[in-house]
Motif scaffolding. Sequence first.
Motif, PDB file in Angstrom:
ATOM      1  N   LYS A 199      36.041  -6.618  -4.783  1.00 12.07           N
ATOM      2  CA  LYS A 199      35.991  -7.568  -3.330  1.00 12.07           C
ATOM      3  C   LYS A 199      37.837  -7.555  -2.658  1.00 12.07           C
ATOM      4  CE  LYS A 199      34.995 -10.634  -0.001  1.00 12.07           C
ATOM      5  NZ  LYS A 199      34.481 -11.690   0.581  1.00 12.07           N
ATOM      6  N   VAL A 200      38.948  -7.914  -4.273  1.00  8.20           N
ATOM      7  CA  VAL A 200      40.011  -8.648  -3.760  1.00  8.20           C
ATOM      8  C   VAL A 200      40.986  -7.309  -4.088  1.00  8.20           C
ATOM      9  CG1 VAL A 200      40.010 -10.625  -4.435  1.00  8.20           C
ATOM     10  CG2 VAL A 200      39.685  -9.440  -6.324  1.00  8.20           C
ATOM     11  N   GLY A 201      40.200  -6.040  -4.791  1.00 10.58           N
ATOM     12  CA  GLY A 201      41.265  -4.808  -4.470  1.00 10.58           C
ATOM     13  C   GLY A 201      41.088  -4.060  -5.804  1.00 10.58           C
ATOM     14  N   VAL A 202      40.822  -4.148  -6.919  1.00  7.57           N
ATOM     15  CA  VAL A 202      41.343  -3.807  -8.463  1.00  7.57           C
ATOM     16  C   VAL A 202      40.883  -2.195  -7.653  1.00  7.57           C
ATOM     17  CG1 VAL A 202      41.117  -5.790  -9.693  1.00  7.57           C
ATOM     18  CG2 VAL A 202      38.786  -4.306  -9.250  1.00  7.57           C
ATOM     19  N   ASP A 203      41.302  -1.072  -8.241  1.00 10.47           N
ATOM     20  CA  ASP A 203      40.977   0.363  -8.244  1.00 10.47           C
ATOM     21  C   ASP A 203      39.945   0.197  -9.548  1.00 10.47           C
ATOM     22  OD1 ASP A 203      43.298   1.026  -6.642  1.00 10.47           O
ATOM     23  OD2 ASP A 203      44.214   0.254  -8.148  1.00 10.47           O
ATOM     24  N   SER A 204      39.758   0.077 -10.319  1.00  8.70           N
ATOM     25  CA  SER A 204      39.059   0.471 -11.648  1.00  8.70           C
ATOM     26  C   SER A 204      38.562  -1.258 -12.611  1.00  8.70           C
ATOM     27  CB  SER A 204      39.009   1.292 -12.735  1.00  8.70           C
ATOM     28  OG  SER A 204      40.121   0.952 -13.357  1.00  8.70           O
ATOM     29  N   LEU A 205      37.756  -0.794 -13.044  1.00  7.23           N
ATOM     30  CA  LEU A 205      36.602  -1.519 -13.966  1.00  7.23           C
ATOM     31  C   LEU A 205      36.727  -1.537 -15.484  1.00  7.23           C
ATOM     32  CD1 LEU A 205      34.829  -3.866 -11.327  1.00  7.23           C
ATOM     33  CD2 LEU A 205      36.565  -4.614 -12.262  1.00  7.23           C
ATOM     34  N   GLN A 206      36.867  -1.804 -16.388  1.00  9.34           N
ATOM     35  CA  GLN A 206      36.365  -1.331 -17.506  1.00  9.34           C
ATOM     36  C   GLN A 206      36.156  -2.376 -18.191  1.00  9.34           C
ATOM     37  OE1 GLN A 206      39.770  -0.549 -20.707  1.00  9.34           O
ATOM     38  NE2 GLN A 206      38.630  -0.114 -22.175  1.00  9.34           N
ATOM     39  N   LEU A 207      34.339  -1.946 -19.079  1.00 11.74           N
ATOM     40  CA  LEU A 207      33.240  -3.101 -19.676  1.00 11.74           C
ATOM     41  C   LEU A 207      33.384  -3.078 -20.874  1.00 11.74           C
ATOM     42  CD1 LEU A 207      30.672  -2.979 -17.098  1.00 11.74           C
ATOM     43  CD2 LEU A 207      32.896  -4.199 -17.034  1.00 11.74           C
ATOM     44  N   THR A 208      33.317  -4.112 -21.935  1.00 15.99           N
ATOM     45  CA  THR A 208      33.095  -4.082 -22.376  1.00 15.99           C
ATOM     46  C   THR A 208      32.536  -5.334 -23.278  1.00 15.99           C
ATOM     47  OG1 THR A 208      34.784  -5.738 -23.367  1.00 15.99           O
ATOM     48  CG2 THR A 208      35.690  -3.095 -23.417  1.00 15.99           C
ATOM     49  N   ARG A 209      32.164  -5.496 -24.555  1.00 14.70           N
ATOM     50  CA  ARG A 209      31.677  -5.618 -25.405  1.00 14.70           C
ATOM     51  C   ARG A 209      31.890  -7.475 -25.885  1.00 14.70           C
ATOM     52  NH1 ARG A 209      26.104  -7.488 -25.976  1.00 14.70           N
ATOM     53  NH2 ARG A 209      26.256  -7.695 -28.301  1.00 14.70           N
ATOM     54  N   PRO A 210      31.258  -8.724 -25.049  1.00 14.58           N
ATOM     55  CA  PRO A 210      32.341 -10.133 -25.932  1.00 14.58           C
ATOM     56  C   PRO A 210      32.526  -9.424 -28.364  1.00 14.58           C
ATOM     57  CG  PRO A 210      30.190 -10.143 -25.575  1.00 14.58           C
ATOM     58  CD  PRO A 210      30.205  -8.874 -25.159  1.00 14.58           C
ATOM     59  N   LEU A 211      33.659  -9.718 -28.034  1.00 16.34           N
ATOM     60  CA  LEU A 211      34.288  -9.769 -29.454  1.00 16.34           C
ATOM     61  C   LEU A 211      33.490  -8.862 -30.223  1.00 16.34           C
ATOM     62  CD1 LEU A 211      32.760 -13.705 -30.355  1.00 16.34           C
ATOM     63  CD2 LEU A 211      34.470 -12.947 -29.542  1.00 16.34           C
ATOM     64  N   SER A 212      34.367  -8.168 -29.622  1.00 13.04           N
ATOM     65  CA  SER A 212      33.599  -7.128 -30.309  1.00 13.04           C
ATOM     66  C   SER A 212      34.441  -5.806 -31.820  1.00 13.04           C
ATOM     67  CB  SER A 212      34.238  -5.511 -28.806  1.00 13.04           C
ATOM     68  OG  SER A 212      35.888  -5.598 -29.104  1.00 13.04           O
ATOM     69  N   PRO A 213      35.364  -6.391 -31.808  1.00 12.99           N
ATOM     70  CA  PRO A 213      35.238  -5.857 -33.496  1.00 12.99           C
ATOM     71  C   PRO A 213      34.210  -6.816 -34.116  1.00 12.99           C
ATOM     72  CG  PRO A 213      37.564  -6.963 -32.249  1.00 12.99           C
ATOM     73  CD  PRO A 213      36.299  -7.235 -31.443  1.00 12.99           C
ATOM     74  N   LEU A 214      33.999  -8.137 -33.546  1.00 10.56           N
ATOM     75  CA  LEU A 214      33.156  -8.880 -34.736  1.00 10.56           C
ATOM     76  C   LEU A 214      31.965  -7.966 -34.524  1.00 10.56           C
ATOM     77  CD1 LEU A 214      32.034 -11.279 -35.740  1.00 10.56           C
ATOM     78  CD2 LEU A 214      31.172 -12.061 -34.190  1.00 10.56           C
ATOM     79  N   TYR A 215      31.307  -7.402 -33.433  1.00 11.61           N
ATOM     80  CA  TYR A 215      30.332  -6.574 -33.159  1.00 11.61           C
ATOM     81  C   TYR A 215      30.688  -5.972 -34.634  1.00 11.61           C
ATOM     82  CZ  TYR A 215      27.608  -9.201 -30.032  1.00 11.61           C
ATOM     83  OH  TYR A 215      26.747 -10.182 -29.180  1.00 11.61           O
TER      84      TYR A 215
END
Length: 146
Positions: free
Chosen positions: A37-53
């Motif tokens: 809504k505020v205008g970002v062009d894209s979103l990148q999704l990850t898991r939290p603490l991915s190195p730990l996972y």
Amino acid sequence: MKDNLDLHISCKINTFDERKNGFNSTESFKACKLLEKVGVDSLQLTRPLSPLYFTNKVSGEDELIDYTSKLIDSVDIPVIVGGGFNDMIHMNELLNSTNIEFMSMYRPFVAKEDFLNNWKINGEGKSKCLKCNNCYRTKTSTCYHY
């Protein structure tokens, strides 16, 4: 954001944060909608603490893929999924069986810099990346296994 900057703005966000009193996937989803809504062009999704996972070999990939697919259907901007992908056959399967169009990677290129070139030529393969996170924890982004 776009009123003030003439840049492509991509926000990286976890699906949830796994911290005490932290945000959950519903709140993360709302945040993604607000960012759109505020205008970002894209979103990148990850898991939290991915190195730990990755280090503990716990992927949570199904939850990440489900979340990403639902978000893609709910926003009108590109959604990029990250999460330790390093197997071209598996990535092709995800790209061909879901609504996911974009994936991000980091570690596979540190372990094998010609990863994408091999994919283009052979259509399959797997990075040498062991997901040990040695490259993630250092400032030099060096794979210590090869």
